[in-house]
Design an enzyme around this catalytic site. Structure first.
Site, mmCIF file in Angstrom:
data_model
loop_
_atom_site.group_PDB
_atom_site.id
_atom_site.type_symbol
_atom_site.label_atom_id
_atom_site.label_comp_id
_atom_site.label_asym_id
_atom_site.label_seq_id
_atom_site.Cartn_x
_atom_site.Cartn_y
_atom_site.Cartn_z
ATOM 1 N N HIS A 232 -3.003 1.498 6.781
ATOM 2 C CA HIS A 232 -3.201 1.465 5.341
ATOM 3 C C HIS A 232 -2.891 2.866 4.822
ATOM 4 O O HIS A 232 -3.208 3.864 5.471
ATOM 5 C CB HIS A 232 -4.621 1.050 4.981
ATOM 6 C CG HIS A 232 -4.868 0.987 3.498
ATOM 7 N ND1 HIS A 232 -4.005 0.343 2.637
ATOM 8 C CD2 HIS A 232 -5.855 1.503 2.716
ATOM 9 C CE1 HIS A 232 -4.459 0.455 1.397
ATOM 10 N NE2 HIS A 232 -5.570 1.159 1.418
ATOM 11 N N ASP B 42 -7.105 5.942 -3.773
ATOM 12 C CA ASP B 42 -6.372 4.775 -3.277
ATOM 13 C C ASP B 42 -6.019 3.864 -4.444
ATOM 14 O O ASP B 42 -6.882 3.184 -5.000
ATOM 15 C CB ASP B 42 -7.222 4.028 -2.251
ATOM 16 C CG ASP B 42 -6.416 2.966 -1.507
ATOM 17 O OD1 ASP B 42 -5.279 2.675 -1.934
ATOM 18 O OD2 ASP B 42 -6.923 2.434 -0.512
ATOM 19 N N ASP C 82 -17.192 -0.922 12.975
ATOM 20 C CA ASP C 82 -17.134 -1.478 14.326
ATOM 21 C C ASP C 82 -16.418 -2.826 14.292
ATOM 22 O O ASP C 82 -16.405 -3.511 13.263
ATOM 23 C CB ASP C 82 -18.548 -1.675 14.893
ATOM 24 C CG ASP C 82 -19.275 -0.356 15.114
ATOM 25 O OD1 ASP C 82 -18.598 0.688 15.153
ATOM 26 O OD2 ASP C 82 -20.511 -0.384 15.236
ATOM 27 N N ASN D 39 -14.373 3.909 9.975
ATOM 28 C CA ASN D 39 -15.484 3.966 10.931
ATOM 29 C C ASN D 39 -16.131 2.630 11.285
ATOM 30 O O ASN D 39 -17.086 2.621 12.073
ATOM 31 C CB ASN D 39 -16.588 4.888 10.391
ATOM 32 C CG ASN D 39 -16.334 6.344 10.718
ATOM 33 O OD1 ASN D 39 -16.227 6.710 11.879
ATOM 34 N ND2 ASN D 39 -16.209 7.166 9.695
ATOM 35 N N CYS E 81 0.800 -1.226 0.000
ATOM 36 C CA CYS E 81 0.000 0.000 0.000
ATOM 37 C C CYS E 81 0.831 1.273 0.000
ATOM 38 O O CYS E 81 0.528 2.232 -0.723
ATOM 39 C CB CYS E 81 -0.995 -0.015 1.155
ATOM 40 S SG CYS E 81 -0.277 0.095 2.813
#
Length: 683
Positions: free
Chosen positions: A332, A355, A397, A395, A274
């Site tokens: 990342h 990206d 969970d 974001n 990356c």
């Protein structure tokens, strides 16, 4: 009298490069200018002087088969929407006139040809002039890539070196990187990247027309940095050996990668991960004139089923299990580019996530973005491009599940760990800038600049585990460094008014930043007794001999499981951390008197912190400071022993430059790095 003709055309290269802030592209054979601003050419006529009453000049500008023809006028009034050419009347020399050519602010990026046609009363004489390269212009207010502060333009367009941030948020690693955008051949390679893209090959006219839009350009580049759908720059590889190419950890700059890609006839360079994909894309975007910076997201979620939940599984002894297609990458790396979003509305202007790492397809190809950072923060998943995917990266969970076979023993939900810290290099300084608040609504104010080096930074609620009967907290005593024990503390609290006998399992596994852990490198087991409502502190350490094989880019997943022997209730607490490599130290002699073309001396020193001898190859490089690379072989160095290596370099351009050194160890899978910023002043 002999008739009028053009003897010579002077592109006034040095003047135009300075005016357009492209002087560092001086190695290019073509003139390099920015759109929306005039550049000057000088004509040398022969036969007779130019007669404004009877003679005229027209200029034909060509991009591929697209062209525009414009008359050379005497009006200095420019147009932001049309090509314009005018003769300099203030210093008019009719035998050697100067002509200014101005492109519209929305002109397409590319390599142009232009032709001058002189019309006299009865004749037309042509002269084909060499080419010029046109880039976006972040100095021009009307350009949609305009960025309003000079220090940001210096950083995000002109800076040819930087730092990539890796490791973990609590033990951040700064990796030096040379973007090399002004190195010989890099500009031409970046333009060729656009030429060999599928969009250009499929419909050249449409591609040339669309190159006026940075949104379009950025999607093309994002796809072309990886090779999954095209003849892109880099082939990704995240597991196994790298014998067919280069280990991604060994790259130190974009120039070598782009040069190898071009020289191979545009075959993919092996291999990238990356941070390599992102750094090379940053180079290409800066070359094209689009402000760009590299961004690291720590604890980055890869949500494969779009449910915004990542599941992690552990055994009852604290070993992490590879049971889910979803994953959490310790970090990342992507890029942000600055542009107005006229397709979405002015509220989405500013930084956009792009990206180039191939993870998921967008519009049928492996690319991502541009996704407005403001849209990610506000969860505007109705907008283009790829906002839901990036939103999950920062974001999602986490549900942590402890298993015994297929039986679920406990479940812990964590809403804080993903996207715990997002940073980029600070403008003008070699340190991270915290931009987490740009992506998400943070609960408490954070400082703009932070090193996040303290072990007190609460980037993971998984350090805590809780059940009806017990509360467990796992903390590292300090940020781990190579050569010293990894010391950590576990605090366990009996929440009930009955005594407990508790079995304790400790487990440490090696892991790569983007994968589930692999082998256990250390474990310990035992029992403790807890009186009613008692709190106990357990202290443990992992010795250097047990972890030295994972120093560097690898990380460690550390977990503790507490099992109540009476109720079989289990509580898990875990932490993932990296062990900071030692650093190379670089000292520059006469730091305040460095000027171009004058020989300078630097000294690289290293002390071996390991428990065994090391040897390897020391490599020193620096864009604008050293041509190519300098290599030295390091003889075996005993534990605690030091080495000192002097090097000489001759700066070739002014500005802030980075001298970087890397020591690739022969008997360990580790590379030691160091860098020093060098200010080269005008002579």
């Amino acid at each position: 009298m002999e008739d009028l003709s053009i003897k010579n055309v002077n592109l006034e290269k040095s003047e135009n490069l300075e005016r357009h802030r492209t002087e560092d592209f001086s190695s290019s054979k073509a003139l390099v200018v920015r759109r929306g601003a005039p550049f000057r050419i000088s004509l040398q006529l022969e036969g007779r002087p130019f007669n404004p009453k009877t003679d005229s000049i027209r200029i034909k500008v060509m991009l591929g088969r697209l062209y525009v023809v414009m008359p050379v006028t005497f009006s200095r009034k420019l147009s932001s929407t049309h090509w314009k050419a005018f003769m300099d009347t203030e210093s008019l020399d009719l035998m050697n006139p100067s002509i200014f050519i101005s492109s519209p602010v929305c002109a397409s990026v590319g390599c142009y040809r232009f032709q001058l046609c002189v019309f006299t009363a009865d004749k037309q004489r042509k002269r084909v002039v060499s080419k010029f390269i046109l880039l976006c212009n972040p100095w021009c207010r009307e350009d949609i890539v305009y960025i309003p502060f000079e220090d940001q333009r210096e950083e995000y367009i002109l800076n040819d070196s930087g730092l990539l941030f890796m490791g973990t948020a609590m033990n951040l690693v700064s990796r030096p990187w040379s973007f090399d955008q002004f190195e010989s051949g890099v500009l031409e390679t970046c333009l060729n990247l656009l030429q060999i893209s599928p969009q250009h090959q499929k419909n050249r006219r449409r591609d040339y027309l669309n190159r006026n839009n940075p949104v379009y350009i950025s999607r093309v580049v994002s796809a072309m940095i990886n090779c999954e759908d095209d003849r892109g720059v880099l082939k990704g590889k995240w597991a196994g050996d790298y014998k067919q190419g280069v280990n991604p950890s060994l790259w130190t700059g974009s120039g070598d990668i782009l040069k190898q890609w071009a020289e191979s006839g545009y075959s993919p360079v092996k291999y990238g991960q990356c941070w390599v994909f992102a750094a090379v894309m940053c180079t290409v975007m800066r070359v094209l004139g689009i402000p760009c910076r590299v961004v690291t997201n720590f604890n980055s979620a890869h949500d494969t089923n779009d449910n915004l939940v990542i599941e992690e599984f552990y055994s009852e002894c604290g070993q992490k299990l590879n049971r889910s297609k979803d994953s959490i990458w310790n970090f990342h790396v992507w890029v942000e580019c600055w542009m107005n979003r006229r397709d979405l509305g002015s509220e989405m202007d500013g930084w956009q996530v792009l990206d180039p790492t191939p993870q998921e397809r967008s519009g049928g190809v492996f690319c991502c973005g541009p996704a407005p950072v403001k849209a990610i923060k506000d969860k505007r998943i109705d907008l283009v491009y790829d906002i839901p995917f990036v939103y999950a990266e920062v974001n999602a969970d986490i549900h942590t599940i402890v298993l015994s076979g297929e039986k679920v023993l406990s479940v812990n939900k964590d809403t804080e760990r993903v996207g715990s810290f997002i940073c980029t290099k600070a403008v003008g300084f070699p340190r991270p800038q915290n931009i987490t608040g740009d992506y998400k609504h943070v609960k408490s104010p954070t400082s703009t600049l932070t090193s996040r080096s303290s072990s007190n930074s609460d980037d993971s609620t998984l350090r805590r585990g809780s059940s009806e009967g017990m509360f467990v907290i796992l903390t590292l005593d300090k940020a781990p460094v190579a050569g010293a024990p990894v010391c950590f503390t576990v605090r366990v609290i009996n929440k009930q008014k009955v005594p407990k006998k508790v079995q304790v399992h400790f487990n440490a596994q090696a892991k790569q930043y983007n994968n589930s852990p692999s082998d256990t490198i250390w474990e310990a087991h035992g029992f403790i007794n807890l009186a009613p409502m008692e709190a106990k502190v357990l202290q443990q350490q992992i010795l250097p001999a047990q972890y030295e094989d994972v120093v560097g880019d690898d990380l460690i997943n550390l977990a503790v499981v507490m099992e109540d022997m009476a109720s079989q209730e289990r509580v898990l607490a875990s932490e993932e951390f990296n062990i900071a490599s030692p650093q190379l130290n670089i000292q520059i002699a006469e730091q305040d008197s460095i000027v171009p073309h004058k020989k300078q001396t630097a000294t690289v020193t290293f002390t071996n912190p390991y428990s065994h001898p090391v040897s390897g190859v020391l490599t020193v490089a620096g864009a604008g400071l050293i041509q190519g690379k300098i290599h030295f072989r390091l003889l075996p160095l005993r534990p605690g022993g030091g080495v000192e290596q002097s090097i000489t370099f001759v700066p070739s351009m002014v500005g802030n430059k980075m001298l970087q050194a890397s020591l690739s160890l022969a008997n360990m899978n580790s590379t030691i790095r160091g860098f020093q910023m060098v200010t080269v002043n005008r002579a």
